[in-house]
Design a protein around this motif. Sequence first.
Motif, PDB file in Angstrom:
ATOM      1  N   GLU A 104      -0.185  -0.549  -7.672  1.00  0.00           N
ATOM      2  CA  GLU A 104       1.003   0.270  -7.906  1.00  0.00           C
ATOM      3  C   GLU A 104       0.721   1.767  -7.832  1.00  0.00           C
ATOM      4  N   ALA A 105      -0.530   2.166  -7.960  1.00  0.00           N
ATOM      5  CA  ALA A 105      -0.863   3.589  -7.984  1.00  0.00           C
ATOM      6  C   ALA A 105      -1.147   4.163  -6.602  1.00  0.00           C
ATOM      7  N   TRP A 106      -1.430   3.331  -5.637  1.00  0.00           N
ATOM      8  CA  TRP A 106      -1.871   3.832  -4.331  1.00  0.00           C
ATOM      9  C   TRP A 106      -1.337   2.914  -3.255  1.00  0.00           C
ATOM     10  N   GLY A 107      -1.920   2.901  -2.077  1.00  0.00           N
ATOM     11  CA  GLY A 107      -1.438   2.039  -1.004  1.00  0.00           C
ATOM     12  C   GLY A 107       0.009   2.344  -0.655  1.00  0.00           C
ATOM     13  N   PHE A 108       0.671   1.385  -0.031  1.00  0.00           N
ATOM     14  CA  PHE A 108       2.066   1.565   0.372  1.00  0.00           C
ATOM     15  C   PHE A 108       2.962   1.769  -0.851  1.00  0.00           C
ATOM     16  N   TYR A 109       2.812   0.920  -1.849  1.00  0.00           N
ATOM     17  CA  TYR A 109       3.682   0.967  -3.024  1.00  0.00           C
ATOM     18  C   TYR A 109       3.581   2.314  -3.743  1.00  0.00           C
ATOM     19  N   GLY A 110       2.371   2.707  -4.061  1.00  0.00           N
ATOM     20  CA  GLY A 110       2.180   3.958  -4.782  1.00  0.00           C
ATOM     21  C   GLY A 110       2.632   5.165  -3.987  1.00  0.00           C
ATOM     22  N   SER A 111       2.443   5.115  -2.686  1.00  0.00           N
ATOM     23  CA  SER A 111       2.841   6.243  -1.838  1.00  0.00           C
ATOM     24  C   SER A 111       4.346   6.318  -1.667  1.00  0.00           C
ATOM     25  N   THR A 112       5.023   5.172  -1.589  1.00  0.00           N
ATOM     26  CA  THR A 112       6.477   5.219  -1.423  1.00  0.00           C
ATOM     27  C   THR A 112       7.180   5.636  -2.698  1.00  0.00           C
TER      28      THR A 112
ATOM     29  N   ALA B 287      10.143   2.363  -4.796  1.00  0.00           N
ATOM     30  CA  ALA B 287       8.974   1.622  -4.309  1.00  0.00           C
ATOM     31  C   ALA B 287       9.235   0.120  -4.257  1.00  0.00           C
ATOM     32  N   ASP B 288       9.936  -0.433  -5.253  1.00  0.00           N
ATOM     33  CA  ASP B 288      10.238  -1.869  -5.238  1.00  0.00           C
ATOM     34  C   ASP B 288      11.112  -2.227  -4.046  1.00  0.00           C
ATOM     35  N   ALA B 289      12.116  -1.419  -3.786  1.00  0.00           N
ATOM     36  CA  ALA B 289      13.009  -1.675  -2.649  1.00  0.00           C
ATOM     37  C   ALA B 289      12.256  -1.544  -1.330  1.00  0.00           C
ATOM     38  N   ALA B 290      11.436  -0.510  -1.201  1.00  0.00           N
ATOM     39  CA  ALA B 290      10.666  -0.316   0.035  1.00  0.00           C
ATOM     40  C   ALA B 290       9.707  -1.478   0.257  1.00  0.00           C
ATOM     41  N   TRP B 291       9.032  -1.918  -0.809  1.00  0.00           N
ATOM     42  CA  TRP B 291       8.122  -3.069  -0.716  1.00  0.00           C
ATOM     43  C   TRP B 291       8.895  -4.304  -0.258  1.00  0.00           C
ATOM     44  N   GLY B 292      10.078  -4.500  -0.830  1.00  0.00           N
ATOM     45  CA  GLY B 292      10.906  -5.650  -0.484  1.00  0.00           C
ATOM     46  C   GLY B 292      11.380  -5.660   0.955  1.00  0.00           C
ATOM     47  N   ILE B 293      11.477  -4.503   1.552  1.00  0.00           N
ATOM     48  CA  ILE B 293      11.856  -4.402   2.967  1.00  0.00           C
ATOM     49  C   ILE B 293      10.615  -4.511   3.853  1.00  0.00           C
ATOM     50  N   ALA B 294       9.578  -3.774   3.496  1.00  0.00           N
ATOM     51  CA  ALA B 294       8.381  -3.709   4.336  1.00  0.00           C
ATOM     52  C   ALA B 294       7.625  -5.029   4.386  1.00  0.00           C
TER      53      ALA B 294
END
Length: 121
Positions: free
Chosen positions: A11-19, A25-32
């Motif tokens: 949650e602190a880094w990678g795609f999730y943390g960066s978005t 971030a939850d919505a972006a993760w759910g799409i990506a």
Amino acid sequence: MPNSHLPTRNEAWGFYGSTAGFTDADAAWGIAFPAVAKATGATAEGVRDFLDSRHGRHFADDVHNGIHAGLAPEAAIDAAITRWMGWTISRDTSRETGIPKGLPYLTGFVTHFAIEAEQAD
């Protein structure tokens, strides 16, 4: 193709943390997550581990650029996928990672993480 959607482990880094810095971030993760899975045909673990990696952070930067240019998150993610699928693994990257030269960049790295996850089991 994976049929599951795994939560981030980073949650602190990678795609999730960066978005998290520029969109939900939850919505972006759910799409990506499903979009990357569909584009690459990789396992859920490979997609998660790619998105959680430094490469996932760079992917998020590309998505951020699309959003900054006026695209909706879905369109920005699709544009980033198209761009990353258009790039190919170079000879140097192949030597460093073992990913076959010429594979689409996104497919190569997501598959690389899928293989690593499988070997860890």
